[in-house]
Scaffold this motif. Structure first.
Motif, PDB file in Angstrom:
ATOM      1  N   ASN B 131     -11.135  -6.723 -18.117  1.00 38.23           N
ATOM      2  CA  ASN B 131     -11.793  -7.344 -16.983  1.00 38.23           C
ATOM      3  C   ASN B 131     -11.988  -6.268 -15.935  1.00 38.23           C
ATOM      4  O   ASN B 131     -11.019  -5.749 -15.378  1.00 38.23           O
ATOM      5  N   TYR B 132     -13.234  -5.930 -15.676  1.00 37.69           N
ATOM      6  CA  TYR B 132     -13.578  -4.854 -14.742  1.00 37.69           C
ATOM      7  C   TYR B 132     -13.788  -5.461 -13.360  1.00 37.69           C
ATOM      8  O   TYR B 132     -14.712  -6.230 -13.137  1.00 37.69           O
ATOM      9  N   ILE B 133     -12.887  -5.120 -12.444  1.00 32.59           N
ATOM     10  CA  ILE B 133     -12.859  -5.758 -11.125  1.00 32.59           C
ATOM     11  C   ILE B 133     -13.315  -4.791 -10.033  1.00 32.59           C
ATOM     12  O   ILE B 133     -12.913  -3.623 -10.014  1.00 32.59           O
ATOM     13  N   HIS B 134     -14.147  -5.300  -9.157  1.00 28.02           N
ATOM     14  CA  HIS B 134     -14.656  -4.548  -7.999  1.00 28.02           C
ATOM     15  C   HIS B 134     -13.486  -3.887  -7.259  1.00 28.02           C
ATOM     16  O   HIS B 134     -12.518  -4.560  -6.907  1.00 28.02           O
ATOM     17  N   GLY B 135     -13.581  -2.574  -7.031  1.00 28.85           N
ATOM     18  CA  GLY B 135     -12.448  -1.843  -6.454  1.00 28.85           C
ATOM     19  C   GLY B 135     -12.035  -2.290  -5.055  1.00 28.85           C
ATOM     20  O   GLY B 135     -10.884  -2.136  -4.656  1.00 28.85           O
ATOM     21  N   GLU B 136     -12.986  -2.853  -4.325  1.00 27.77           N
ATOM     22  CA  GLU B 136     -12.702  -3.208  -2.930  1.00 27.77           C
ATOM     23  C   GLU B 136     -11.749  -4.395  -2.789  1.00 27.77           C
ATOM     24  O   GLU B 136     -11.127  -4.565  -1.752  1.00 27.77           O
ATOM     25  N   ILE B 137     -11.661  -5.238  -3.805  1.00 26.08           N
ATOM     26  CA  ILE B 137     -10.811  -6.419  -3.651  1.00 26.08           C
ATOM     27  C   ILE B 137      -9.449  -6.159  -4.301  1.00 26.08           C
ATOM     28  O   ILE B 137      -9.043  -6.829  -5.255  1.00 26.08           O
ATOM     29  N   TRP B 138      -8.762  -5.171  -3.742  1.00 28.74           N
ATOM     30  CA  TRP B 138      -7.554  -4.682  -4.377  1.00 28.74           C
ATOM     31  C   TRP B 138      -6.464  -5.746  -4.479  1.00 28.74           C
ATOM     32  O   TRP B 138      -5.785  -5.877  -5.502  1.00 28.74           O
ATOM     33  N   GLU B 139      -6.298  -6.529  -3.418  1.00 29.96           N
ATOM     34  CA  GLU B 139      -5.237  -7.541  -3.454  1.00 29.96           C
ATOM     35  C   GLU B 139      -5.492  -8.568  -4.557  1.00 29.96           C
ATOM     36  O   GLU B 139      -4.560  -9.061  -5.191  1.00 29.96           O
ATOM     37  N   ASP B 140      -6.766  -8.853  -4.791  1.00 28.81           N
ATOM     38  CA  ASP B 140      -7.116  -9.825  -5.829  1.00 28.81           C
ATOM     39  C   ASP B 140      -6.940  -9.222  -7.227  1.00 28.81           C
ATOM     40  O   ASP B 140      -6.586  -9.908  -8.182  1.00 28.81           O
ATOM     41  N   TYR B 141      -7.200  -7.911  -7.321  1.00 27.11           N
ATOM     42  CA  TYR B 141      -6.942  -7.190  -8.569  1.00 27.11           C
ATOM     43  C   TYR B 141      -5.462  -7.329  -8.935  1.00 27.11           C
ATOM     44  O   TYR B 141      -5.104  -7.607 -10.087  1.00 27.11           O
ATOM     45  N   GLU B 142      -4.609  -7.178  -7.941  1.00 27.58           N
ATOM     46  CA  GLU B 142      -3.167  -7.277  -8.209  1.00 27.58           C
ATOM     47  C   GLU B 142      -2.760  -8.697  -8.589  1.00 27.58           C
ATOM     48  O   GLU B 142      -1.893  -8.894  -9.448  1.00 27.58           O
ATOM     49  N   ILE B 143      -3.408  -9.680  -7.989  1.00 25.35           N
ATOM     50  CA  ILE B 143      -3.143 -11.074  -8.372  1.00 25.35           C
ATOM     51  C   ILE B 143      -3.508 -11.264  -9.854  1.00 25.35           C
ATOM     52  O   ILE B 143      -2.773 -11.873 -10.628  1.00 25.35           O
ATOM     53  N   PHE B 144      -4.651 -10.695 -10.243  1.00 24.39           N
ATOM     54  CA  PHE B 144      -5.076 -10.860 -11.632  1.00 24.39           C
ATOM     55  C   PHE B 144      -4.131 -10.129 -12.585  1.00 24.39           C
ATOM     56  O   PHE B 144      -3.782 -10.657 -13.653  1.00 24.39           O
ATOM     57  N   GLU B 145      -3.696  -8.949 -12.211  1.00 17.13           N
ATOM     58  CA  GLU B 145      -2.720  -8.222 -13.045  1.00 17.13           C
ATOM     59  C   GLU B 145      -1.446  -9.051 -13.231  1.00 17.13           C
ATOM     60  O   GLU B 145      -0.891  -9.126 -14.328  1.00 17.13           O
ATOM     61  N   ALA B 146      -1.013  -9.688 -12.146  1.00 12.67           N
ATOM     62  CA  ALA B 146       0.204 -10.500 -12.227  1.00 12.67           C
ATOM     63  C   ALA B 146      -0.026 -11.709 -13.140  1.00 12.67           C
ATOM     64  O   ALA B 146       0.865 -12.087 -13.922  1.00 12.67           O
ATOM     65  N   ALA B 147      -1.210 -12.289 -13.066  1.00 15.32           N
ATOM     66  CA  ALA B 147      -1.523 -13.438 -13.933  1.00 15.32           C
ATOM     67  C   ALA B 147      -1.526 -13.006 -15.402  1.00 15.32           C
ATOM     68  O   ALA B 147      -1.051 -13.735 -16.280  1.00 15.32           O
ATOM     69  N   LEU B 148      -2.040 -11.805 -15.663  1.00 15.08           N
ATOM     70  CA  LEU B 148      -2.037 -11.291 -17.041  1.00 15.08           C
ATOM     71  C   LEU B 148      -0.610 -11.147 -17.554  1.00 15.08           C
ATOM     72  O   LEU B 148      -0.313 -11.499 -18.705  1.00 15.08           O
TER      73      LEU B 148
END
Ligand SMILES: Cc1cc2nc3c(=O)[nH]c(=O)nc-3n(C[C@H](O)[C@H](O)[C@H](O)COP(=O)(O)O)c2cc1C
Ligand code: FES
Lengths: 157, 434
Positions: B131-148
């Motif tokens: 899942n390629y996530i827009h770099g600017e939404i870093w906090e949301d990237y971390e939420i997704f990593e945690a969900a994974l």
């Protein structure tokens, strides 16, 4: 040249790709290096490329192509304000002016004490929270007003 | 984290179905609402891939990344028999101004995306996903990593799922500030650790994608629709919407409304209803114009959009297109010259520089509009703008060139008097008029 913690983070990123595709981790490795060092010097980029076993130029191309990598030193806090259309319609200009006035700097400038750098950003994909900026590529601050900006600056000071 | 949303009771929640819960993004919440049951059923009952694709085709789900390509058809392009790894890619790189819907899926309902991708992986025989996530939404990237990590620990992704021989690894990766990486082949280059420059097509990703392997690319909202379709059937999804546009759609409403935000409504909903959900135009002002699907879709004057319905055919009949459902709303105080100047700067700044018409043309467009906005414009400039735009359109490897031309052509077409006034008087017709 990078801390053990950063190396560990790069190793984690490498687990996402086939073993013979180490270049794939360059985006995150450069991000991790920048988070540690504040910006990407030629030496830091070279370190990343040799760690991944890819040509220097391959890492350099990536570092220069993507806007969030810093190739010059920046202040302790880099504030990137989105001024694209949805933010502009919610008066991002007034946030920029307020920052200009409070910090005494314009875009691509750093305060003399090295604390703040101001940058103009393109759409961050969070336009519903306009006007907004993010700090050091990580913390998103939305629904800004001049008062809220003051609070955030105070907290960082 | 409780979700930030308005008028939820008026929405039809499919891809954001967890959003009314106190902890919308958690695994417990998702499972409580029936999450991962479809994946489990499909894998343990060994549902046939062709049956799944039949349901997706019936659902009339069309790609939510902007192009509206039928998802079922896209899935049928993936080679069935292939010796080696096939890849699945999710495009969460939204960075087209006005687009912020996929962010809410990854932060408020990440597990539905993970389940959708796992079902897609099973159907297409993909072993690994990104899942390629827009770099600017870093906090949301971390939420997704945690969900994974949660999903992995619970056995919803990983090796031999539910004791079967189906395995699927899914990883989060990120961009770092390049709009062009939303284009699927640029995104693939970026996953490989390169500059995001689009590839020539063909070959399409289905035959030559990530690391040169067969790859299916879909948008976040497309994948997140899959579990619902598998639970209720393709026909039920189609019936949520209208002819040619199945299901619900997340509309990102930004600009001059009282409550900007995401609204998930049935395809075919009248624009006026959406506007009302967003609280109407702010400050008691009048609607002037809307860009309905992100700047790569044509701007619509109020009179054209007020009667339109929100679906693929509805918006194209009204003279624009649905795009990614990114509604940029402008009130009557908006200076169209200034708005277009900002958009043109964006495309100029974000052109990857590979194709001459786009690299040079976007610079030309920006400079001419800037000149007008500084009171230095000439009447001939309006034809020049149209001319340069037409010379970019259709002459580039990817669609960024067309995307850059569309706002220029449509702004000048619908608001020509405003541009002429600016050229004649050296100032805006609407700003500072009080
Ligand atoms: C310049 C450009 C930017 C794009 N940005 C995005 C994006 O941010 N997100 C997205 O899903 N698709 C984007 N697309 C479309 C993708 O290339 C691709 O069609 C899409 O991800 C396929 O998914 P879908 O069929 O589910 O819509 C973009 C296309 C172009 C030309
Ligand atoms: S326009 Fe500012 S975040 Fe999208």
């Amino acid at each position: 040249m990078l801390s053990a913690e950063s190396i560990q983070k790069i190793e984690y990123e490498l687990t996402k790709y086939p073993a013979d595709r180490r270049q794939a981790a360059v985006m995150s490795a450069l991000r991790i290096a920048q988070t540690e060092k504040g910006w990407l010097s030629k030496e830091t980029i070279s370190f990343v490329s040799s760690y991944l076993g890819i040509p220097d130029i391959a890492a350099m191309e990536v570092a220069t192509f993507y806007n969030m990598y810093e190739l010059e030193p920046v202040g302790k806090y880099k504030i990137t304000v989105c001024t694209n259309i949805s933010c502009m319609l919610r008066d991002s200009d007034s946030i920029v002016e307020h920052l200009n006035h409070k910090l005494g700097i314009g875009f691509n400038e750093t305060t003399p004490d090295g604390k703040f750098t101001l940058k103009e950003g393109e759409c961050m994909g969070t336009c519903g929270g306009a006007p907004l900026f993010h700090i050091n590529n990580t913390r998103m601050c939305e629904f800004l007003t001049p008062e809220k900006v003051d609070q955030i600056l105070e907290e960082l000071n | 984290m409780t979700a930030l949303a308005h008028n939820l009771e008026k929405q039809t929640l499919v891809t954001l179905r967890t959003i009314t819960e106190p902890h919308p993004g958690s695994l417990d919440t998702y499972v409580k609402l029936g999450g991962y049951a479809q994946l489990k059923r499909i894998v343990t009952e060994k549902v046939k891939a062709t049956d799944i694709i039949t349901q997706i085709k019936l659902s009339n789900l069309r790609g939510r990344g902007g192009a509206g390509f039928p998802t079922g058809l896209k899935w049928s392009f993936m080679p069935r028999y292939y010796d080696g790894t096939k890849y699945l890619v999710c495009n969460t790189d939204e960075g087209e101004p006005g687009t912020f819907k996929d962010r809410d899926i990854i932060r408020y309902n990440p597990h539905q995306l993970i389940e959708g991708m796992a079902i897609a992986a099973y159907t297409l025989g993909a072993r690994v996903g990104y899942n390629y996530i827009h770099g600017e939404i870093w906090e949301d990237y971390e939420i997704f990593e945690a969900a994974l990590a949660e999903a992995r620990a619970a056995g919803y992704i990983g090796e031999n799922l539910f004791g079967s021989n189906f395995s699927f690894d899914l990883h989060a990766v990120h961009g770092y500030g390049a709009y062009i990486c939303g284009e699927e082949t640029a995104l693939i280059e970026s996953i490989e650790g390169k500059k995001g420059q689009p590839r020539f097509k063909p070959p399409f990703p289905a035959s030559f994608g990530v690391f040169g392997k067969p790859t299916n690319v879909n948008n976040t909202e497309s994948y997140a629709s899959i579990p619902w379709i598998m639970q209720h059937g393709g026909e039920a999804f189609q019936n949520l919407g209208v002819y040619n546009s199945g299901g619900t759609k997340l509309f990102s409403v930004s600009g001059h409304v009282v409550n900007p935000g995401n609204y998930e409504v049935r395809m075919g909903t009248p624009f006026t209803e959406l506007l009302e959900m967003a609280g109407g135009i702010w400050k008691g002002r009048e609607l002037k114009a809307v860009i309905p699907g992100g700047p790569s879709t044509a701007v619509m004057p109020a009179k054209n959009i007020l009667g339109a319905t929100l679906d693929y055919d509805g918006l194209s009949k009204a003279g624009s297109s649905l795009g990614a459902g990114s509604m940029i709303v402008m009130d009557d105080s908006t200076c169209m010259v200034k708005a277009l100047k900002r958009l043109s700067y964006f495309f100029f700044e974000e052109s990857c520089g590979q194709c001459t018409p786009c690299r040079e043309g976007t610079g030309w467009l920006y400079r001419v509009i800037k000149r007008i906005s500084e009171g230095q414009g000439r009447m001939e400039d309006l034809d020049l703008l149209t001319d340069v735009s037409s010379n970019i359109s259709g002459r580039t490897i990817c669609a960024l060139g067309d995307a850059a031309a569309t706002p220029v052509l449509s702004f000048v077409k619908h608001f020509r008097p405003e541009f002429e006034y600016y050229i004649q008087h050296g100032r805006s017709m609407v700003e500072n008029r009080e």
